[in-house]
Enzyme design. Structure first.
Site, PDB file in Angstrom:
ATOM      1  N   CYS A 260       0.818  -1.222   0.000  1.00 21.51           N
ATOM      2  CA  CYS A 260       0.000   0.000   0.000  1.00 21.51           C
ATOM      3  C   CYS A 260       0.851   1.272   0.000  1.00 21.51           C
ATOM      4  O   CYS A 260       0.638   2.182  -0.812  1.00 21.51           O
ATOM      5  CB  CYS A 260      -0.976  -0.009   1.173  1.00 21.51           C
ATOM      6  SG  CYS A 260      -0.224   0.087   2.827  1.00 21.51           S
ATOM      7  N   HIS A 308      -2.510   1.256   6.915  1.00 17.58           N
ATOM      8  CA  HIS A 308      -2.900   1.182   5.505  1.00 17.58           C
ATOM      9  C   HIS A 308      -3.068   2.593   4.957  1.00 17.58           C
ATOM     10  O   HIS A 308      -3.407   3.528   5.687  1.00 17.58           O
ATOM     11  CB  HIS A 308      -4.202   0.397   5.330  1.00 17.58           C
ATOM     12  CG  HIS A 308      -4.512   0.075   3.894  1.00 17.58           C
ATOM     13  ND1 HIS A 308      -3.816  -0.867   3.173  1.00 17.58           N
ATOM     14  CD2 HIS A 308      -5.431   0.606   3.032  1.00 17.58           C
ATOM     15  CE1 HIS A 308      -4.292  -0.925   1.937  1.00 17.58           C
ATOM     16  NE2 HIS A 308      -5.271  -0.040   1.831  1.00 17.58           N
ATOM     17  N   HIS A 320      -5.661   2.001  -4.356  1.00 17.50           N
ATOM     18  CA  HIS A 320      -4.800   1.441  -3.313  1.00 17.50           C
ATOM     19  C   HIS A 320      -4.414   0.010  -3.643  1.00 17.50           C
ATOM     20  O   HIS A 320      -4.997  -0.630  -4.525  1.00 17.50           O
ATOM     21  CB  HIS A 320      -5.485   1.516  -1.942  1.00 17.50           C
ATOM     22  CG  HIS A 320      -6.599   0.511  -1.754  1.00 17.50           C
ATOM     23  ND1 HIS A 320      -6.833  -0.133  -0.562  1.00 17.50           N
ATOM     24  CD2 HIS A 320      -7.552   0.040  -2.607  1.00 17.50           C
ATOM     25  CE1 HIS A 320      -7.869  -0.941  -0.688  1.00 17.50           C
ATOM     26  NE2 HIS A 320      -8.326  -0.859  -1.902  1.00 17.50           N
TER      27      HIS A 320
END
Length: 346
Positions: A260, A308, A320
């Protein structure tokens, strides 16, 4: 394909109530054959395991970045030590030459030299040279002492960097083991499911994300967001959306796979702005903005541990890299728990 077009293409998936889109009734969890737990409980367990793996990935990336920085620092210190040692050798040679010259000239007191001189002017000229020689000697000794202190300091710095390097090596190894253990646990749970149950599990994941997105949009937050992307933000979005479809791999930062924060850091690097490598450091170091002031290109940090990150592309969507087994994709910006928003080019 522009970011706007991409968002429009998936708006039916991420924005409830989109024109012409019908939604099925929420899927009810179905008990797994021969087990007491429902498939929804299994989904939550797997999600938790991947979340732990992602947090460990952030720790791994941080330790790796620190190790690389310390390795570069050690190389610089080694070069400084070499240069300081060369300087020390030159100074010692000069000191030796000066000592030999003084020995050959003798060390009679000034008064004795005056008595032995035929002309007083010669003595005073010699005395002046002697004073200059003493000053040169003092300067030389000062330079030697300073260079020795530099060498001692470099040695201490090198030892400290080696110590930190070893600490981060251990942290990286521990994080790597944690990642592999959690991923193995998740795969083990998934391996117990039949093919149709795995398909239903994916549906449950998508349903959970849709519900979260619907709640987020239902808050009216999208009505407050009206910022336009900056010039650099547009470049970052163009890079990130170009990676759609590439696999998530923990610790990866392109060009073929990403995690990520690897995706977001490389996207902004492509836009000409270097940002921290990990989502936690992106949250800690980058300027924060309120959600209602968010604009495309900003980074949304998720979960309480900032483990994240996704890039906002507008219209309530992010791009993402979700987790192992998934690909870089567009998703609802509110499909996960939002911690906050940061702006790399503020």
């Amino acid at each position: 394909m522009t970011a706007t077009a991409l968002v429009c293409a998936v708006s039916a998936l991420i924005v409830p109530g989109a024109a012409g889109v019908a939604y099925a009734a929420p899927l009810e969890p179905r008990p797994k054959p021969g087990a007491d737990r429902s498939l929804e409980e299994v989904r939550k367990e797997i999600d938790g395991l991947y979340r732990k793996a992602e947090a460990a990935t952030d720790a791994y990336n941080a330790a790796r970045s620190a190790s690389e920085k310390q390795s570069r620092q050690i190389v610089r210190i080694a070069k400084d030590i070499v240069e300081a040692q060369k300087r020390m050798d030159r100074l010692k040679n000069q000191a030796g030459a000066l000592a030999r010259a003084q020995y050959r000239a003798g060390s009679l007191p000034d008064e004795a030299q005056l008595l032995l001189k035929n002309e007083p002017e010669d003595f005073f000229r010699g005395a002046d040279l002697a004073r200059k020689g003493q000053q040169a000697t003092k300067g030389l000794m000062t330079a030697l002492a300073r260079t020795q202190r530099d060498l001692d300091g470099y040695a201490r710095s090198a030892n400290e960097q080696w110590r930190k390097l070893e600490e981060n090596r251990k942290k990286k190894a521990a994080a790597k083991k944690e990642i592999k253990d959690r991923l193995a646990d998740a795969k083990k749970v998934e391996s117990r499911l039949a093919k149709e149950e795995l398909e239903r599990l994916r549906e449950l994941e998508d349903e959970a994300a849709r519900k979260a997105q619907a709640r987020w949009l239902g808050s009216g937050v999208l009505d407050e967001i009206g910022g336009r992307a900056s010039k650099q933000g547009k470049k970052a979005i163009a890079f990130a959306t170009k990676q759609i479809g590439k696999d998530y791999v923990w610790g990866a930062e392109g060009p073929d796979t990403y995690d990520c924060s690897g995706l977001t850091s490389q996207a902004w690097l492509a836009a000409g702005r270097a940002i921290p490598r990990t989502s936690q450091e992106q949250w800690r170091q980058l300027p924060r903005v309120d959600i209602e002031d968010m604009r495309p290109g900003d980074l949304i940090i998720y979960h309480d541990d900032a483990s994240h990150v996704g890039m906002y592309v507008g219209d309530g969507a992010i791009v993402h890299a979700p987790r192992p087994g998934r690909q870089v994709t567009l998703a609802g910006a509110g499909s996960m728990r939002i911690l906050g928003v940061v702006r790399p080019d503020k």
